[in-house]
Design a protein around this motif. Structure first.
Motif, PDB file in Angstrom:
ATOM      1  N   ALA A 301     -29.550  17.341  40.092  1.00  0.00           N
ATOM      2  CA  ALA A 301     -29.891  18.536  40.497  1.00  0.00           C
ATOM      3  C   ALA A 301     -29.200  19.558  39.787  1.00  0.00           C
ATOM      4  N   GLU A 302     -28.096  19.083  39.290  1.00  0.00           N
ATOM      5  CA  GLU A 302     -27.289  20.185  38.250  1.00  0.00           C
ATOM      6  C   GLU A 302     -28.132  20.210  37.022  1.00  0.00           C
ATOM      7  N   VAL A 303     -28.512  19.012  36.720  1.00  0.00           N
ATOM      8  CA  VAL A 303     -28.948  19.069  35.305  1.00  0.00           C
ATOM      9  C   VAL A 303     -30.264  19.858  35.319  1.00  0.00           C
ATOM     10  N   LEU A 304     -30.998  19.869  36.431  1.00  0.00           N
ATOM     11  CA  LEU A 304     -32.318  20.586  36.510  1.00  0.00           C
ATOM     12  C   LEU A 304     -32.101  21.844  36.467  1.00  0.00           C
ATOM     13  N   LYS A 305     -30.930  22.530  37.001  1.00  0.00           N
ATOM     14  CA  LYS A 305     -30.661  23.921  37.069  1.00  0.00           C
ATOM     15  C   LYS A 305     -30.086  24.249  35.458  1.00  0.00           C
ATOM     16  N   TYR A 306     -29.383  23.565  34.968  1.00  0.00           N
ATOM     17  CA  TYR A 306     -28.991  23.806  33.496  1.00  0.00           C
ATOM     18  C   TYR A 306     -30.202  23.601  32.829  1.00  0.00           C
ATOM     19  N   SER A 307     -31.220  23.046  33.063  1.00  0.00           N
ATOM     20  CA  SER A 307     -32.336  22.887  32.109  1.00  0.00           C
ATOM     21  C   SER A 307     -33.260  24.290  32.460  1.00  0.00           C
ATOM     22  N   GLU A 308     -33.190  24.703  33.480  1.00  0.00           N
ATOM     23  CA  GLU A 308     -34.099  25.795  33.835  1.00  0.00           C
ATOM     24  C   GLU A 308     -33.011  27.206  33.135  1.00  0.00           C
ATOM     25  N   ASP A 309     -31.985  27.250  32.963  1.00  0.00           N
ATOM     26  CA  ASP A 309     -31.166  28.285  32.505  1.00  0.00           C
ATOM     27  C   ASP A 309     -31.425  28.165  30.872  1.00  0.00           C
ATOM     28  N   GLY A 310     -31.693  26.959  30.469  1.00  0.00           N
ATOM     29  CA  GLY A 310     -31.835  26.835  28.988  1.00  0.00           C
ATOM     30  C   GLY A 310     -33.408  27.260  28.557  1.00  0.00           C
ATOM     31  N   VAL A 311     -34.346  26.808  29.325  1.00  0.00           N
ATOM     32  CA  VAL A 311     -35.934  27.498  29.144  1.00  0.00           C
ATOM     33  C   VAL A 311     -35.647  28.929  29.450  1.00  0.00           C
ATOM     34  N   ASN A 312     -34.967  29.501  30.188  1.00  0.00           N
ATOM     35  CA  ASN A 312     -35.011  30.983  30.386  1.00  0.00           C
ATOM     36  C   ASN A 312     -34.438  31.706  29.121  1.00  0.00           C
ATOM     37  N   ILE A 313     -33.277  30.937  28.474  1.00  0.00           N
ATOM     38  CA  ILE A 313     -32.827  31.641  26.977  1.00  0.00           C
ATOM     39  C   ILE A 313     -33.898  31.458  26.217  1.00  0.00           C
ATOM     40  N   MET A 314     -34.473  30.508  25.963  1.00  0.00           N
ATOM     41  CA  MET A 314     -35.552  30.003  25.000  1.00  0.00           C
ATOM     42  C   MET A 314     -36.729  31.059  25.074  1.00  0.00           C
ATOM     43  N   VAL A 315     -37.239  31.462  26.348  1.00  0.00           N
ATOM     44  CA  VAL A 315     -38.254  32.164  26.498  1.00  0.00           C
ATOM     45  C   VAL A 315     -37.851  33.529  26.209  1.00  0.00           C
ATOM     46  N   ALA A 316     -36.655  33.919  26.469  1.00  0.00           N
ATOM     47  CA  ALA A 316     -36.146  35.453  26.258  1.00  0.00           C
ATOM     48  C   ALA A 316     -36.031  35.573  25.044  1.00  0.00           C
ATOM     49  N   ASN A 317     -35.732  34.646  23.982  1.00  0.00           N
ATOM     50  CA  ASN A 317     -35.635  34.789  22.508  1.00  0.00           C
ATOM     51  C   ASN A 317     -37.022  34.443  21.843  1.00  0.00           C
ATOM     52  N   GLU A 318     -38.114  34.040  22.552  1.00  0.00           N
ATOM     53  CA  GLU A 318     -39.477  33.679  21.832  1.00  0.00           C
ATOM     54  C   GLU A 318     -39.266  32.459  20.940  1.00  0.00           C
ATOM     55  N   TRP A 319     -38.250  31.273  21.662  1.00  0.00           N
ATOM     56  CA  TRP A 319     -37.899  30.065  20.736  1.00  0.00           C
ATOM     57  C   TRP A 319     -38.883  29.018  21.361  1.00  0.00           C
ATOM     58  N   LEU A 320     -39.561  29.214  22.341  1.00  0.00           N
ATOM     59  CA  LEU A 320     -40.432  28.232  23.054  1.00  0.00           C
ATOM     60  C   LEU A 320     -41.797  28.350  22.871  1.00  0.00           C
ATOM     61  N   GLU A 321     -42.354  27.367  22.013  1.00  0.00           N
ATOM     62  CA  GLU A 321     -43.703  27.147  22.111  1.00  0.00           C
ATOM     63  C   GLU A 321     -44.554  26.932  23.149  1.00  0.00           C
ATOM     64  N   GLN A 322     -45.624  27.497  23.711  1.00  0.00           N
ATOM     65  CA  GLN A 322     -46.310  27.201  24.770  1.00  0.00           C
ATOM     66  C   GLN A 322     -47.239  25.995  24.432  1.00  0.00           C
ATOM     67  N   PRO A 323     -47.103  24.866  25.492  1.00  0.00           N
ATOM     68  CA  PRO A 323     -47.873  23.709  25.441  1.00  0.00           C
ATOM     69  C   PRO A 323     -49.301  23.718  25.884  1.00  0.00           C
TER      70      PRO A 323
END
Length: 336
Positions: A301-323
């Motif tokens: 559960a802690e890893v999932l929350k950490y993962s979500e925070d990482g996705v938010n950072i990548m989206v905010a910086n436009e680093w995440l390509e849409q699958p």
């Protein structure tokens, strides 16, 4: 008469697997090229060359399939995401452990993908990729053993008679539960300590060379989580007088020079997190002690929350390509 693959459209899993593999291998090309700029051991260099060759082949094959199918080729990662002139950040020993983890990830990933693939050219591609991962994993394991660097799992006594479980306390905590760990439980504890320690080493290096404060803090937090999880798992082994693998943070140099783009490092971390979530899930399904299951579940559960925070950072910086996505029928039926 069977249809040729040119007349058969790619399915959702086939497109998605190829898309993800393209991104992952384009990232690996950047990472491995950099590692090869700072390598002393000729045996480890040979493995790095082999790994780079495999990733390069994968990218070219997938690009060919996408062009043929008129599918947009992902941007992925390029020479713009790595500084090949940067000082050494990791040691040769780290490289060896990294390739071991990389090959193990390939074994798990490709074997999971294959049953969902039907088109012959894609199935052939992933079958060869799995075979290559098996060979690479064997090569790196043999080299680790030869150099005395292999972190072999603990030994347990050979069973000398057949026994049956007589009490529910074998599974449930609070009912005089067993202290001894099963061989499968020992396996997962050892493996998850290893992967978390590798994650701690990578996050140490990434935090030193990150450009933005946001990414740097994310990697520092990742290191803290990895070390905490490794300690939880280590305690189980130590209570049973079983050895736990040592960390490799000492294999990170003091360099703070720009090496990888924050985009690449954040994506690299997302792949590691995805793999870790899967590892914990398998450990939960194969553990027979309730306290272990509870610990794996809360840590996941802690890893999932950490993962979500990482996705938010990548989206905010436009680093995440849409699958690749399915058709949004609701959107199509909306009237202006």
């Amino acid at each position: 008469m069977a249809s040729t693959h040119e007349s058969i459209k790619l399915t959702a899993p086939e497109i998605s697997y190829l898309w993800t593999t393209y991104l992952t291998d384009s990232m690996s090309i950047c990472v491995l090229k950099y590692y090869l700029q700072h390598i002393d051991d000729p045996d480890i260099k040979e493995l790095l060359d082999h790994s780079l060759d495999l990733s390069t082949q994968h990218v070219e094959i997938i690009k060919g399939i996408f062009v043929q199918e008129e599918i947009a080729v992902p941007q992925g990662f390029t020479d713009q995401d790595v500084n090949l002139k940067a000082k050494r950040l990791f040691s040769d020993i780290f490289y060896l452990q990294y390739i071991k983890n990389m090959a193990s990830g390939g074994l798990a990933g490709y074997s999971r993908m294959l049953p969902n693939i039907y088109r012959n050219d894609v199935k052939s591609f992933y079958s060869k990729a799995l075979t290559s991962s098996i060979e690479l994993e064997k090569e790196v394991t043999m080299l680790l053993l030869e150099k005395g660097l292999a972190k072999r799992p603990p030994f347990i006594p050979y069973p000398n008679k057949v026994e049956f479980i007589k009490k529910q306390s074998f599974f449930l905590e609070g009912l005089g539960r067993r202290e001894a760990l099963s061989g499968t439980e020992v396996t997962h504890l050892h493996f998850n300590i290893e992967t978390n320690q590798l994650g701690a080493a990578i996050s140490t290096g990434f935090s030193q060379v990150a450009h933005t404060k946001q990414a740097r803090n994310y990697f520092i937090r990742g290191k803290e989580i990895a070390l905490k999880h490794a300690k939880v798992f280590r305690d189980y082994l130590e209570k049973n007088s079983l050895p736990a693998p040592a960390g490799i943070q000492q294999e990170v140099t003091e360099s703070t020079e720009y090496v990888f783009s924050d985009k690449l490092m954040m994506f690299h971390f997302s792949i590691m997190i995805y793999s870790g979530i899967g590892n914990y899930g398998i450990a939960i399904s194969e553990s027979q002690r309730s306290d272990l299951v509870i610990d794996y579940s809360r840590l996941n559960a802690e890893v999932l929350k950490y993962s979500e925070d990482g996705v938010n950072i990548m989206v905010a910086n436009e680093w995440l390509e849409q699958p690749p996505l399915s058709t949004d029928r609701q959107k199509l039926t909306k009237r202006k």
